[in-house]
Design an enzyme around this catalytic site. Structure first.
Site, PDB file in Angstrom:
ATOM      1  CG  ASP A 195      20.213 -32.496  26.426  1.00  0.00           C
ATOM      2  OD1 ASP A 195      20.111 -31.259  26.551  1.00  0.00           O
ATOM      3  OD2 ASP A 195      19.236 -33.253  26.372  1.00  0.00           O
ATOM      4  CD  GLU A 213      10.453 -24.747  26.118  1.00  0.00           C
ATOM      5  OE1 GLU A 213      11.335 -25.554  25.778  1.00  0.00           O
ATOM      6  OE2 GLU A 213       9.241 -25.027  26.159  1.00  0.00           O
TER       7      GLU A 213
END
Length: 319
Positions: free
Chosen positions: A188, A275
């Site tokens: 996306d 992350e």
């Protein structure tokens, strides 16, 4: 990559280089209006007219390879791992990404569906793209699924799919033999082809800004002016994290992934820390490699397509 796939990739890349060279040679002759231009002058003319011909750095790298075909054998792949799941805009998002990747000659796209089985929609799109693709599936457990009205941060997303991609790499690549880069390329976002030229500069872990994320126009590592190293982060959420970096804002060498088979994403990681905790397996803040002109350029953006209101489905069309 087996021998047949390797030959097929090189053949298509060769066609691309030949056609590109013919087109550029013709453009140079048009600019100079000099029919006496020799093929041997092409390399010098490419440097002179790079900007007038609108050649990207990636195209310059490829065209310079014409001098020595053995460089094609040594060109490392960028392994782009893309988790994807069904919704009305899925095909639109994957089409956008695939057509960007068609401009990147050394890409190996690893598409991982959040599904029990491969769907016809994704299978057909991959086949039509002509890209080198590994198509996998990995189902997200029901207890980790986002509900319709849940905010995106409430659940971990893409854990199973990213780990499946990492598992495939570790099962099919050999440390010390296979070279390349690993990038987590969500379906996306919007990507400039310039990003892939930056990825090819990585030694261990490269980082760069990401546009339109976290309530900021840009989230980015902040560099120390004297050392040029990352000293902090401009982020809309918890910038004090060890690595306040979006999933789209870093890539790693394949060697690191292969050397640490235990380094995966996990549901046990704190929300919003996927992350940061993943990168902690491989590097420190001081070792990060700032790319994209010292983190001053934006080559990737969060541009999620709005979910449409569909009142009726028209039969016979795969949207």
């Amino acid at each position: 990559m087996d021998h047949y796939e390797n030959r097929k990739f090189k053949r298509y890349l060769g066609y691309f280089l030949i056609l590109s060279s013919i087109l550029i040679f013709w453009k140079i002759m048009t600019i100079e209006k000099d029919n006496g231009l020799l093929i041997g002058d092409l390399k010098d003319r490419l440097r002179i007219y790079q900007y007038k011909l609108h050649l990207t750095p990636q195209q310059m790298i490829l065209l310079n390879m014409l001098e020595n075909d053995k460089h094609l054998d040594d060109m490392p792949f960028i392994y782009a791992i893309t988790p994807t799941y069904y919704r009305y805009v899925q095909k639109a998002e994957l089409t956008k990404i695939s057509q960007t990747l068609m401009l990147v000659p050394n890409i190996h796209w690893i598409v991982v569906e959040d599904s029990e089985e491969k769907t016809a929609l994704v299978t057909n799109l991959i086949a039509e793209s002509g890209l080198k693709v590994t198509h996998l599936t990995a189902k997200t457990p029901p207890f980790e699924k986002l509900k319709a009205k849940d905010p995106r941060w409430k659940r971990h997303r893409g854990v199973e799919q990213r780990n499946k991609g990492l598992s495939w790499l570790r099962s099919n690549m050999q440390l010390g033999k296979d070279k390349g880069y690993v990038y987590f390329m969500d379906d996306d976002n919007t990507y400039s082809i310039k990003l892939f030229s930056e990825i090819m500069k990585i030694k261990k872990v490269g980082v760069w800004p990401v546009g339109l994320v976290g309530g900021f126009s840009v989230e980015t590592p902040v560099l120390n002016r004297e050392t040029g190293k990352v000293e902090s982060y401009k982020s809309g959420w918890k910038p004090q994290r060890p690595f306040a970096i979006d999933m789209a804002g870093f890539a790693l060498s394949l060697d690191l992934i292969l050397a640490k088979p235990y380094a995966n994403f996990s549901y046990k990681m704190d929300k919003g820390f996927q992350e940061s905790q993943f990168l902690s397996y491989f590097t420190t803040k001081e070792e990060l490699e700032p790319l994209a002109d010292n983190c001053t350029k934006v080559y990737v953006w969060h541009t999620r397509t709005e979910n449409p209101v569909v009142r009726a489905e028209v039969k016979g069309y795969e949207v």
